[in-house]
Design a protein around this motif. Structure first.
Motif, PDB file in Angstrom:
ATOM      1  N   MET A 174       0.817  -1.217   0.000  1.00  0.00           N
ATOM      2  CA  MET A 174       0.000   0.000   0.000  1.00  0.00           C
ATOM      3  C   MET A 174       0.847   1.261   0.000  1.00  0.00           C
ATOM      4  N   ASP A 175       2.073   1.168   0.494  1.00  0.00           N
ATOM      5  CA  ASP A 175       2.952   2.336   0.496  1.00  0.00           C
ATOM      6  C   ASP A 175       3.417   2.720  -0.903  1.00  0.00           C
ATOM      7  N   LYS A 176       3.217   1.807  -1.888  1.00  0.00           N
ATOM      8  CA  LYS A 176       3.722   2.070  -3.238  1.00  0.00           C
ATOM      9  C   LYS A 176       2.598   2.188  -4.258  1.00  0.00           C
ATOM     10  N   LEU A 177       1.357   2.311  -3.796  1.00  0.00           N
ATOM     11  CA  LEU A 177       0.241   2.373  -4.729  1.00  0.00           C
ATOM     12  C   LEU A 177       0.257   3.629  -5.592  1.00  0.00           C
ATOM     13  N   HIS A 178       1.016   4.663  -5.161  1.00  0.00           N
ATOM     14  CA  HIS A 178       1.074   5.890  -5.959  1.00  0.00           C
ATOM     15  C   HIS A 178       1.880   5.686  -7.238  1.00  0.00           C
ATOM     16  N   ILE A 179       2.626   4.574  -7.341  1.00  0.00           N
ATOM     17  CA  ILE A 179       3.390   4.269  -8.559  1.00  0.00           C
ATOM     18  C   ILE A 179       2.435   3.647  -9.575  1.00  0.00           C
ATOM     19  N   PRO A 180       2.211   4.282 -10.742  1.00  0.00           N
ATOM     20  CA  PRO A 180       1.253   3.743 -11.719  1.00  0.00           C
ATOM     21  C   PRO A 180       1.610   2.321 -12.127  1.00  0.00           C
ATOM     22  N   GLY A 181       0.618   1.428 -12.049  1.00  0.00           N
ATOM     23  CA  GLY A 181       0.816   0.052 -12.478  1.00  0.00           C
ATOM     24  C   GLY A 181       1.679  -0.783 -11.565  1.00  0.00           C
ATOM     25  N   TYR A 182       1.907  -0.314 -10.331  1.00  0.00           N
ATOM     26  CA  TYR A 182       2.829  -1.036  -9.439  1.00  0.00           C
ATOM     27  C   TYR A 182       2.405  -2.482  -9.207  1.00  0.00           C
ATOM     28  N   LEU A 183       1.100  -2.713  -9.032  1.00  0.00           N
ATOM     29  CA  LEU A 183       0.627  -4.064  -8.714  1.00  0.00           C
ATOM     30  C   LEU A 183       0.855  -5.054  -9.852  1.00  0.00           C
ATOM     31  N   PHE A 184       1.110  -4.532 -11.052  1.00  0.00           N
ATOM     32  CA  PHE A 184       1.329  -5.412 -12.193  1.00  0.00           C
ATOM     33  C   PHE A 184       2.815  -5.666 -12.452  1.00  0.00           C
ATOM     34  N   LEU A 185       3.683  -4.987 -11.699  1.00  0.00           N
ATOM     35  CA  LEU A 185       5.117  -5.192 -11.882  1.00  0.00           C
ATOM     36  C   LEU A 185       5.539  -6.524 -11.265  1.00  0.00           C
ATOM     37  N   PRO A 186       6.467  -7.244 -11.881  1.00  0.00           N
ATOM     38  CA  PRO A 186       6.870  -8.572 -11.367  1.00  0.00           C
ATOM     39  C   PRO A 186       7.864  -8.474 -10.212  1.00  0.00           C
ATOM     40  N   THR A 187       7.523  -7.690  -9.196  1.00  0.00           N
ATOM     41  CA  THR A 187       8.397  -7.579  -8.028  1.00  0.00           C
ATOM     42  C   THR A 187       8.275  -8.842  -7.165  1.00  0.00           C
ATOM     43  N   ARG A 188       9.229  -9.007  -6.252  1.00  0.00           N
ATOM     44  CA  ARG A 188       9.187 -10.185  -5.379  1.00  0.00           C
ATOM     45  C   ARG A 188       7.909 -10.185  -4.541  1.00  0.00           C
ATOM     46  N   THR A 189       7.539  -9.001  -4.015  1.00  0.00           N
ATOM     47  CA  THR A 189       6.325  -8.914  -3.191  1.00  0.00           C
ATOM     48  C   THR A 189       5.086  -9.257  -4.001  1.00  0.00           C
ATOM     49  N   ASN A 190       4.970  -8.708  -5.205  1.00  0.00           N
ATOM     50  CA  ASN A 190       3.794  -8.977  -6.032  1.00  0.00           C
ATOM     51  C   ASN A 190       3.706 -10.442  -6.429  1.00  0.00           C
ATOM     52  N   ARG A 191       4.849 -11.047  -6.746  1.00  0.00           N
ATOM     53  CA  ARG A 191       4.839 -12.462  -7.112  1.00  0.00           C
ATOM     54  C   ARG A 191       4.408 -13.318  -5.923  1.00  0.00           C
ATOM     55  N   ARG A 192       4.922 -12.971  -4.732  1.00  0.00           N
ATOM     56  CA  ARG A 192       4.564 -13.757  -3.553  1.00  0.00           C
ATOM     57  C   ARG A 192       3.086 -13.583  -3.217  1.00  0.00           C
ATOM     58  N   MET A 193       2.556 -12.367  -3.342  1.00  0.00           N
ATOM     59  CA  MET A 193       1.139 -12.142  -3.065  1.00  0.00           C
ATOM     60  C   MET A 193       0.258 -12.947  -4.018  1.00  0.00           C
ATOM     61  N   LYS A 194       0.647 -12.989  -5.265  1.00  0.00           N
ATOM     62  CA  LYS A 194      -0.113 -13.763  -6.252  1.00  0.00           C
ATOM     63  C   LYS A 194      -0.044 -15.250  -5.931  1.00  0.00           C
ATOM     64  N   GLN A 195       1.145 -15.708  -5.513  1.00  0.00           N
ATOM     65  CA  GLN A 195       1.328 -17.117  -5.163  1.00  0.00           C
ATOM     66  C   GLN A 195       0.475 -17.491  -3.947  1.00  0.00           C
ATOM     67  N   ILE A 196       0.470 -16.625  -2.928  1.00  0.00           N
ATOM     68  CA  ILE A 196      -0.320 -16.888  -1.721  1.00  0.00           C
ATOM     69  C   ILE A 196      -1.806 -16.926  -2.057  1.00  0.00           C
ATOM     70  N   ALA A 197      -2.266 -15.962  -2.870  1.00  0.00           N
ATOM     71  CA  ALA A 197      -3.682 -15.921  -3.239  1.00  0.00           C
ATOM     72  C   ALA A 197      -4.100 -17.217  -3.928  1.00  0.00           C
ATOM     73  N   ALA A 198      -3.235 -17.724  -4.817  1.00  0.00           N
ATOM     74  CA  ALA A 198      -3.549 -18.971  -5.521  1.00  0.00           C
ATOM     75  C   ALA A 198      -3.570 -20.156  -4.559  1.00  0.00           C
ATOM     76  N   GLU A 199      -2.631 -20.181  -3.606  1.00  0.00           N
ATOM     77  CA  GLU A 199      -2.574 -21.292  -2.658  1.00  0.00           C
ATOM     78  C   GLU A 199      -3.780 -21.277  -1.719  1.00  0.00           C
ATOM     79  N   ILE A 200      -4.164 -20.085  -1.231  1.00  0.00           N
ATOM     80  CA  ILE A 200      -5.332 -19.987  -0.357  1.00  0.00           C
ATOM     81  C   ILE A 200      -6.587 -20.431  -1.098  1.00  0.00           C
ATOM     82  N   GLU A 201      -6.752 -19.941  -2.326  1.00  0.00           N
ATOM     83  CA  GLU A 201      -7.946 -20.282  -3.084  1.00  0.00           C
ATOM     84  C   GLU A 201      -8.000 -21.779  -3.380  1.00  0.00           C
ATOM     85  N   GLY A 202      -6.850 -22.363  -3.714  1.00  0.00           N
ATOM     86  CA  GLY A 202      -6.810 -23.797  -4.001  1.00  0.00           C
ATOM     87  C   GLY A 202      -7.173 -24.619  -2.776  1.00  0.00           C
ATOM     88  N   ALA A 203      -6.618 -24.232  -1.609  1.00  0.00           N
ATOM     89  CA  ALA A 203      -6.906 -24.961  -0.370  1.00  0.00           C
ATOM     90  C   ALA A 203      -8.384 -24.843  -0.002  1.00  0.00           C
TER      91      ALA A 203
END
Length: 549
Positions: free
Chosen positions: A257-286
């Motif tokens: 949330m501290d970086k939401l002012h950066i346009p398109g930040y959530l779509f960048l392949p950063t380590r945090t974004n990749r991990r968040m996407k991975q966690i979301a998929a694992e939670i949904e699968g479980a």
């Protein structure tokens, strides 16, 4: 034979080729499109905010001035840094200046109804309890909830996020799971988790006069265990893994949330974004596996419905049968998964915050700690608390209500005007966000009296409706048709946890404790909540009139 030189002789200029009509048309259309986009961007970022600001100021609503797309974010960040640079004195419950510095300063300078800016969107604080009740009741449909962003949807997307008929359907299907008789069935799960906690604390204090623990992570673990057992029953271990992943997702979300002012930040392949996407998929699968297994068991009559998931699925199946067996009239598997995420987010986080602040405040006010303990021991002795006894705890209930008032977990609610709307003598243009700063309302001296920042549980001695001047003005669970479905669940869990801790331990603040409430999603202790535990002898007896004094 003479030949024609099509290209032309060297040195001769080639005839200019005509520009095609198609190319001209495309360039013209592109120019028009760019102009339209520029006009829309200017309308969104400049003209509309200034128009809305003028409309509000012309009616006497003051506030900060709109200057850029960042809105009041830079000012808010500066004020928060200043507020967090120093803790509050021990025993001080005037938490609003530290937890909500932007709104505290704005209301102090411009009045309780004042404007701040969230990007190009004006936010108007509404603090009069009567107006808050009107907004939350929303009888005319003029006030809508804000749409969840991508980050929030990863954490929860249950009934609290829906509107209209979808909300009404989810509410009808989920409501039976929180009836009193159903909550009684979940009490053994509450007791088992609390028993594990106090047993572990007793082992830490074994052989010592006292020991020190940080109750903030302890309460998060406790409420995570409770929601895992209460929501998933026999699938508790799988639920426990989801709880751990959800905790990590919350931390990553706060960081992002501290970086939401950066346009398109959530779509960048950063380590945090990749991990968040991975966690979301694992939670949904479980969750999908747990739900599918339980649905199959329910169809064959093999599953008991003593947990939230079972009750939800059973209610959904009954709803479908009541509509001629049409499965399309119920909620989908994706909807059930969304509700499970909400169980975790709301059920774990809010109750852990409530229990943490309750223990901290009782350390600051040992006389109330003793009164609450005497009441618990009078009601249960050394026995595990049971439902009827918990529902009759008067002092514990007063203490929990007063903590909810002073340290409201969710510090504010937001609604958006769906049309030009009049409220309290002010006409609000469409698209204005109304901020209902619950924490500020709960500390308002005009509402609660000159002792609004003091811990006085006795103000709730005659119930919520007589606790304040402009009653009711107590909104920790919202108000109106969207009042939190799980409030009885949360209070029952909090009473069980508080009772079992008070039965076994006397508590006091550690010298390491720093009183630093901070609003990060919910109102949390910034540096933890370190307390000292002293084991109490078993078999204490209390005079019959002690707990009523």
């Amino acid at each position: 034979m003479a030949t024609t030189n099509v290209v032309g002789s060297p040195g001769e200029a080639s005839p200019a080729l005509p520009v095609s009509t198609t190319t001209t048309t495309m360039m013209l259309l592109l120019s028009v499109l760019l102009v339209c986009c520029a006009v829309r961007a200017a309308e969104w970022a400049w003209w509309r905010p200034r128009r809305q600001g003028r409309a509000l100021r012309s009616q006497g609503v003051g506030g900060t001035t709109y200057r850029s797309l960042a809105g009041d974010a830079p000012l808010s960040e500066r004020l928060e840094r200043e507020a967090r640079s120093r803790p509050l004195p021990l025993g001080c419950h005037d938490v609003v200046p530290r937890a909500m510095p932007l709104f505290y300063q704005t209301m102090k300078q411009h009045g309780k109804t004042s404007i701040t800016w969230f990007g190009p969107v004006p936010r108007v604080t509404i603090t009069k309890p009567q107006l808050v009740r009107e907004v939350l009741s929303n009888k005319l449909g003029h006030f809508g909830k804000l749409k969840l962003g991508r980050l929030q949807r990863r954490l929860h997307n249950g009934v609290g996020s829906h509107e209209g008929e979808k909300w009404a359907k989810h509410r009808r299907i989920i409501n039976p799971a929180f009836h009193q008789e159903k909550l009684k069935r979940m009490l053994p799960a509450f007791a088992a988790c609390c028993h594990d906690l106090v047993e572990r604390w007793e082992s830490l204090a074994a052989g010592e006069e006292q020991c020190e623990v940080d109750v903030w992570p302890e309460m998060k673990n406790l409420t995570g265990d409770v929601i895992s057992r209460a929501a998933f029953g026999s699938s508790y271990r799988e639920g426990r893994r989801i709880f751990q992943l959800q905790g990590e997702q919350i931390e990553l979300t706060i960081r992002a949330m501290d970086k939401l002012h950066i346009p398109g930040y959530l779509f960048l392949p950063t380590r945090t974004n990749r991990r968040m996407k991975q966690i979301a998929a694992e939670i949904e699968g479980a969750l999908r596996r747990i739900v599918a297994k339980r649905e199959n068991a329910l169809r064959t009559g093999k599953a008991a419905c003593d947990d939230l998931l079972g009750l939800l699925l059973e209610s959904n199946m009954k709803h479908c049968k009541g509509n001629g067996g049409d499965s399309g009239t119920g909620i989908t598997t994706d909807d059930v998964i969304g509700e499970c995420k909400l169980f975790y987010f709301a059920g774990m986080e809010t109750t852990s915050v409530l229990l943490t602040w309750t223990l901290v405040v009782l350390c600051m006010h040992p006389e109330w700690q003793e009164r609450a303990r005497d009441e618990v021991i009078h009601a249960f002795g050394d026995r595990t608390p049971e439902y009827d006894g918990l529902s009759r705890l008067r002092i514990a209930t007063m203490v929990l209500y007063e903590v909810l008032r002073l340290y409201t977990p969710l510090t504010a609610l937001h609604r958006r005007t769906e049309t030009s709307t009049e409220l309290g003598g002010v006409r609000y243009p469409k698209g204005v966000v109304l901020k209902l700063p619950l924490l500020c309302i709960h500390h308002d001296r005009d509402v609660w009296g000159p002792d609004a920042d003091e811990f006085r549980p006795e103000r709730f001695a005659e119930g919520v409706f007589r606790a304040s001047r402009d009653a009711p003005a107590f909104f920790p669970f919202g108000w109106g048709p969207r009042t939190c479905l799980a409030q009885n669940f949360a209070l029952l869990e909090a009473k069980m946890g508080l009772s079992m801790v008070l039965q076994r331990f006397a508590i006091e603040l550690s010298p390491a404790y720093s009183h630093a409430p901070v609003s990060v999603g919910l109102l949390k202790p910034e540096h933890g909540a370190q307390v000292r535990l002293k084991r109490l002898p078993r078999g204490r007896e209390v005079a019959a009139d002690t707990w009523t004094r």
